[in-house]
Design a protein around this motif. Structure first.
Motif, PDB file in Angstrom:
ATOM      1  N   THR B 106       4.636   2.624  11.085  1.00  0.00           N
ATOM      2  CA  THR B 106       4.103   2.014  10.772  1.00  0.00           C
ATOM      3  C   THR B 106       3.811   0.716  12.056  1.00  0.00           C
ATOM      4  O   THR B 106       3.879  -0.131  12.631  1.00  0.00           O
ATOM      5  CB  THR B 106       3.373   1.654   9.841  1.00  0.00           C
ATOM      6  N   TYR B 111       0.309  -0.155  13.505  1.00  0.00           N
ATOM      7  CA  TYR B 111      -0.952   0.564  12.229  1.00  0.00           C
ATOM      8  C   TYR B 111      -0.807  -0.010  11.008  1.00  0.00           C
ATOM      9  O   TYR B 111       1.029  -1.146  10.309  1.00  0.00           O
ATOM     10  CB  TYR B 111       0.197   1.880  11.682  1.00  0.00           C
ATOM     11  N   GLY B 115      -4.599   5.369   7.016  1.00  0.00           N
ATOM     12  CA  GLY B 115      -5.355   6.324   8.304  1.00  0.00           C
ATOM     13  C   GLY B 115      -4.512   6.041   9.794  1.00  0.00           C
ATOM     14  O   GLY B 115      -4.712   7.231  10.382  1.00  0.00           O
ATOM     15  N   ASP B 116      -5.004   4.611  10.103  1.00  0.00           N
ATOM     16  CA  ASP B 116      -4.025   4.809  11.345  1.00  0.00           C
ATOM     17  C   ASP B 116      -2.894   5.261  11.563  1.00  0.00           C
ATOM     18  O   ASP B 116      -2.418   6.219  12.785  1.00  0.00           O
ATOM     19  CB  ASP B 116      -3.134   3.086  11.634  1.00  0.00           C
ATOM     20  N   TYR B 117      -2.237   5.493  10.763  1.00  0.00           N
ATOM     21  CA  TYR B 117      -0.836   6.356  10.556  1.00  0.00           C
ATOM     22  C   TYR B 117      -1.301   7.959  11.023  1.00  0.00           C
ATOM     23  O   TYR B 117       0.110   8.344  11.613  1.00  0.00           O
ATOM     24  CB  TYR B 117       0.088   6.219   9.938  1.00  0.00           C
ATOM     25  N   VAL B 118      -2.022   8.423  10.037  1.00  0.00           N
ATOM     26  CA  VAL B 118      -2.313   9.638   9.935  1.00  0.00           C
ATOM     27  C   VAL B 118      -3.140   9.995  11.476  1.00  0.00           C
ATOM     28  O   VAL B 118      -2.792  11.134  12.519  1.00  0.00           O
ATOM     29  CB  VAL B 118      -3.737  10.041   9.200  1.00  0.00           C
ATOM     30  N   TYR B 119      -4.307   8.676  12.411  1.00  0.00           N
ATOM     31  CA  TYR B 119      -4.510   9.477  13.330  1.00  0.00           C
ATOM     32  C   TYR B 119      -3.674   9.479  14.705  1.00  0.00           C
ATOM     33  O   TYR B 119      -3.375  10.161  14.874  1.00  0.00           O
ATOM     34  CB  TYR B 119      -5.977   8.469  13.931  1.00  0.00           C
ATOM     35  N   ARG B 125      -9.491  12.064  14.308  1.00  0.00           N
ATOM     36  CA  ARG B 125     -10.214  11.262  13.577  1.00  0.00           C
ATOM     37  C   ARG B 125     -11.130  11.516  12.271  1.00  0.00           C
ATOM     38  O   ARG B 125     -11.164  10.998  11.618  1.00  0.00           O
ATOM     39  CB  ARG B 125     -12.115  11.267  14.625  1.00  0.00           C
ATOM     40  N   GLU B 128      -8.294  11.080   9.764  1.00  0.00           N
ATOM     41  CA  GLU B 128      -8.071   9.895   9.516  1.00  0.00           C
ATOM     42  C   GLU B 128      -9.295   9.669   8.965  1.00  0.00           C
ATOM     43  O   GLU B 128      -9.009   8.620   7.649  1.00  0.00           O
ATOM     44  CB  GLU B 128      -8.400   9.207  10.786  1.00  0.00           C
ATOM     45  N   ALA B 132      -8.984   7.656   4.537  1.00  0.00           N
ATOM     46  CA  ALA B 132      -9.332   6.707   4.649  1.00  0.00           C
ATOM     47  C   ALA B 132     -10.375   6.384   4.016  1.00  0.00           C
ATOM     48  O   ALA B 132     -10.364   5.715   2.934  1.00  0.00           O
ATOM     49  CB  ALA B 132     -10.577   5.857   6.279  1.00  0.00           C
ATOM     50  N   THR B 360      -8.512  -0.694   5.733  1.00  0.00           N
ATOM     51  CA  THR B 360      -8.699   0.774   5.965  1.00  0.00           C
ATOM     52  C   THR B 360     -10.186   0.713   6.245  1.00  0.00           C
ATOM     53  O   THR B 360     -10.102   1.874   7.153  1.00  0.00           O
ATOM     54  CB  THR B 360      -8.649   1.639   4.376  1.00  0.00           C
ATOM     55  N   ASN B 364     -10.173   2.376  10.023  1.00  0.00           N
ATOM     56  CA  ASN B 364     -10.292   3.333  10.204  1.00  0.00           C
ATOM     57  C   ASN B 364     -11.885   4.341  10.540  1.00  0.00           C
ATOM     58  O   ASN B 364     -11.943   5.030  10.038  1.00  0.00           O
ATOM     59  CB  ASN B 364      -9.197   4.596   9.541  1.00  0.00           C
TER      60      ASN B 364
END
Lengths: 62, 510
Positions: B106, B111, B115-119, B125, B128, B132, B360, B364
Motif C-alpha cells: 500500500t 493505497y 479496496g485500493d489494494y484489491v483494484y 472494479r 474493489e 468496499a 473506503t 472505492n
C-alpha cells in the motif's frame, strides 16, 4: 521449520482445546483452562520475538 | 431525570470525558501537516511509530463493547465466552506474517484502503466495490455497538429519562466525537488512545487486586460461578448450558469461532486503517510482539463475569453485570473513573471506524462510480463529511432500531468480513487467483454465510455440519471454505483474466 515452531506453534496450542479443557491441577485458584490461556499469551509473544530476532540477521533494507 | 444520579461518579466521568474531548481538538496540531489531504486526515500521514501504533491498534481491537460484551457472555454462560482469548492469541502471528507485506504494497502504490489494494492488484472494479461494500456494511453495526457500551455505563451512573431525553448524554458525546474527528482525523483517536489505555490498565489492575481480596480469592470466585451455573442448568432443565469448563458440544464452536473471528478482524476497515497508519513493517512486527499485553488484560476483564457471580450480582441483562460489579466493589469516584475508561474506550474505535468507513466509501465507491477525476482536496472533504454521516447513521441505529437487531448485524458482520480474506491475503502470497475467481468466491461466500445464519426467530452464527451434535461450525468458516474453493476453480477456468502486477518477492516470508 522455524516458521512452523514459532509462528504456528502457539496458534496450534491455542486451538488444542481438549488439551486444556479441564479444572485440575489448579494454579493459585485458577483452573487449568484459565491459567493455560493466561500463560499462552506471553508464550506466543515470546515466540514471535525469537522468530523476529532470528530473522533480523539477514534483514533486508525496508 | 438526575435524582438517582451517582454524583461523585458522574462528576469524575464528565471531567474525564471533557478532558479527552479537548485532547481530540488539540490533536489537529500534533505532527502538524495539511489535514486537507486524505493521507494526512485519514491515515495520520503514515507516520505513527511503534508506540503510537501500539495504542492506536490496541484501542481499535479492545473496545468498549469488548469490555461490556465479553464478561457479559462469561457471566451468562461461562467458559464459552473465553473464545475471545484463543482468538486474540491467533491474531498476532497473522498480523506478523501478513500485514507488513500489505503495508509495503500500500505504501509503494499510495493505497489507503483494502479496496485500493484489491483494484491495484486485480484490476477489477467489481471486486474493489465488493470489498468496499462488505467493509462498510460490517462497520456500521460495529459502531452502533460501541454506543451500546457507552449507554450501559451512562445508565449505571444513575441517569434515567424517558424517550428523547434518555438519549441526550449519548447524543452530546457523539456530537463532540463527530466534531473533533472531522477536524483532526486519525490524530484524534491516536492521542485519546493514550489516555484511554492508561485508564483501562489502572481499572484492570485495581480490579484484580481489590475484588478477589474482597471475595476470598480466585479459587472462591471460580467455585461461586460454577455453583451459580449448575443451579441455572438444573432450573432450566438442561436448556441453558453453562459452566466454567466447555461441554463437549461447545468445543468445536469455540475453536471455529476463535479461528473465524481472528481471520475476520484485520479485514475490517478500521483495523486496516490502524495498521496502515504505522510508519513501516518494523512498527507492525514490533506491535505483533507487544500487543498481546492487551490480551492478558482481556482475560482479567472476562473474569469479571465470574467475579460478578461471586459478588452476588443477579441481573436480567448480563450486559449490566460489569457496571454493577464496579458499583458494588469500588468507591463511587473510582466507579466513575472506571465507567469513563469504558466510555472513552468507545470513542477511540468509533472514531477509527468512521474514518475507515469514510476512506473506503470515498476511494472505492464514490470515486470510481461518480467522480473519477476528484481532486485530493475534494476527496478529503468528502471523506470528512462521510465520517459525519456514518456516525449520525450509527446514532440513528441506536435510537430507532431494537438493540437485538444491531447485535445480530454485528454477528453477521464477522461472517461477511471473512469473505474478503481471500481477495486480500491470497493476492499477497499467490498468483493462482484472479479477480473473476475471487469475485465469484466472494458472492457465494456472502450468500452461503447469510443463508446459514438465517433463522426463523434469531440469527445464529453456528451450523451443525453433517448433523453431528458435537460438530457446530462457525458459519463464517464454512462459507470461507466454499469461497476459497470457488475462487480457485473459477480462477483456473478463466485464464484470460490475469493481471500482471504482483507484489515483489512473495516467497520472502516462507
Amino acid at each position: 521449520m522455524k516458521f512452523l515452531i514459532f509462528i504456528l506453534g502457539p496458534s496450534l496450542l491455542a486451538i488444542a482445546v481438549p488439551l486444556y479443557n479441564r479444572i485440575e491441577p489448579r494454579l493459585a485458584g485458577f483452573p487449568v483452562f484459565y491459567w493455560y490461556l493466561l500463560l499462552l499469551i506471553p508464550f506466543g509473544s515470546l515466540c514471535l520475538y525469537l522468530y523476529d530476532r532470528g530473522r533480523s540477521d539477514d534483514r533486508r533494507p525496508e | 431525570m438526575i435524582d438517582a444520579l451517582n454524583k461523585p461518579a458522574a462528576a469524575v466521568f464528565v471531567g474525564f470525558f471533557l478532558f479527552v474531548s479537548v485532547l481530540g481538538f488539540i490533536a489537529a496540531h500534533w505532527k502538524r501537516a495539511d489535514l486537507d489531504d486524505l493521507h494526512e486526515w485519514g491515515l495520520g500521514g503514515r507516520r505513527f511509530g511503534p508506540w503510537i501504533s501500539w495504542f492506536l491498534i490496541g484501542g481499535d481491537l479492545y473496545t468498549a463493547y469488548t469490555v461490556i460484551a465479553v464478561p457479559s457472555v462469561v457471566y451468562a454462560i461461562g467458559a464459552y465466552g473465553f473464545f475471545a482469548i484463543p482468538y486474540t492469541i491467533l491474531i498476532y502471528p497473522l498480523l506478523y506474517v501478513v500485514f507488513p507485506k500489505l503495508w509495503s504494497e500500500t505504501h509503494k502504490h499510495g493505497y489507503l484502503t483494502a479496496g485500493d489494494y484489491v483494484y491495484g492488484r486485480f484490476n477489477n472494479r467489481w471486486l474493489e466495490g465488493a470489498v468496499a461494500f462488505t467493509g462498510i456494511l460490517a462497520t456500521m453495526p460495529y459502531i452502533a455497538l460501541q454506543l451500546i457500551g457507552m449507554e450501559k455505563v451512562i445508565k449505571a451512573l444513575g441517569f434515567s429519562a424517558e424517550g428523547f431525553m434518555g438519549h441526550m448524554p449519548l447524543g452530546i458525546a457523539f456530537l463532540l466525537l463527530a466534531l473533533y474527528t472531522y477536524k483532526s482525523g486519525l490524530r484524534a483517536p491516536a492521542m485519546i488512545a493514550f489516555v484511554k489505555d492508561l485508564m483501562i490498565y489502572v481499572v484492570v489492575i485495581a480490579a484484580i487486586i481489590i475484588i478477589p481480596a474482597r471475595l476470598g480469592g480466585y479459587g472462591a470466585i471460580f467455585d461461586a460461578a460454577q455453583s451459580v451455573f449448575t443451579e441455572k442448568m438444573v432450573i432450566s432443565q438442561g436448556k441453558i448450558v453453562a459452566g466454567i469448563m466447555l461441554t463437549p458440544g461447545q468445543i468445536m464452536p469455540f475453536i471455529t469461532l476463535a479461528i473465524g473471528s481472528a481471520m475476520a478482524l484485520f479485514m475490517y476497515p478500521h483495523a486496516l486503517t490502524g495498521i496502515l497508519s504505522a510508519s513501516g513493517g518494523k512498527a507492525i512486527r514490533t506491535n505483533a510482539i507487544t500487543l498481546p499485553a492487551y490480551s492478558v488484560a482481556l482475560v482479567l476483564i472476562a473474569l469479571m463475569g465470574y467475579m460478578a457471580h461471586a459478588a452476588g450480582i443477579r441481573t436480567q441483562d448480563p450486559q449490566d453485570a460489569v457496571p454493577q460489579l464496579f458499583l458494588t466493589m469500588f468507591p463511587d469516584w473510582f466507579a466513575g473513573f472506571a465507567f469513563a475508561s469504558i466510555a472513552i474506550g468507545a470513542l477511540v474505535p468509533a472514531a477509527i471506524m468512521s474514518i475507515g468507513a469514510a476512506n473506503t466509501f470515498t476511494r472505492n465507491l464514490w470515486k470510481p462510480l461518480f467522480q473519477p477525476a476528484i481532486s485530493t482536496r475534494d476527496e478529503a472533504a468528502l471523506a470528512k463529511f462521510t465520517s459525519l454521516l456514518v456516525k449520525v447513521g450509527a446514532l440513528f441505529v441506536i435510537l430507532f432500531m431494537p438493540t437485538k437487531f444491531a447485535l445480530d448485524l454485528q454477528l453477521l458482520g464477522g461472517i461477511w468480513m471473512i469473505q474478503i480474506f481471500p481477495a486480500i491475503v491470497c493476492g499477497l502470497f499467490s498468483r493462482r487467483f484472479n479477480g473473476t475467481g475471487l469475485l465469484a468466491g466472494w458472492s457465494l461466500g456472502m450468500a452461503l454465510g447469510t443463508w446459514l445464519s438465517w433463522g426463523a426467530t434469531a440469527w445464529t452464527p453456528l451450523t451443525k455440519l453433517f448433523g453431528y451434535a458435537n460438530f457446530g461450525i462457525y458459519n463464517g468458516l464454512t462459507a470461507l471454505a466454499v469461497n476459497l474453493i470457488v475462487a480457485y476453480c473459477v480462477s483456473r477456468l478463466s485464464p484470460w483474466d490475469q493481471y500482471a502486477h504482483l507484489p515483489g518477492n512473495q516467497k520472502e516470508w516462507l
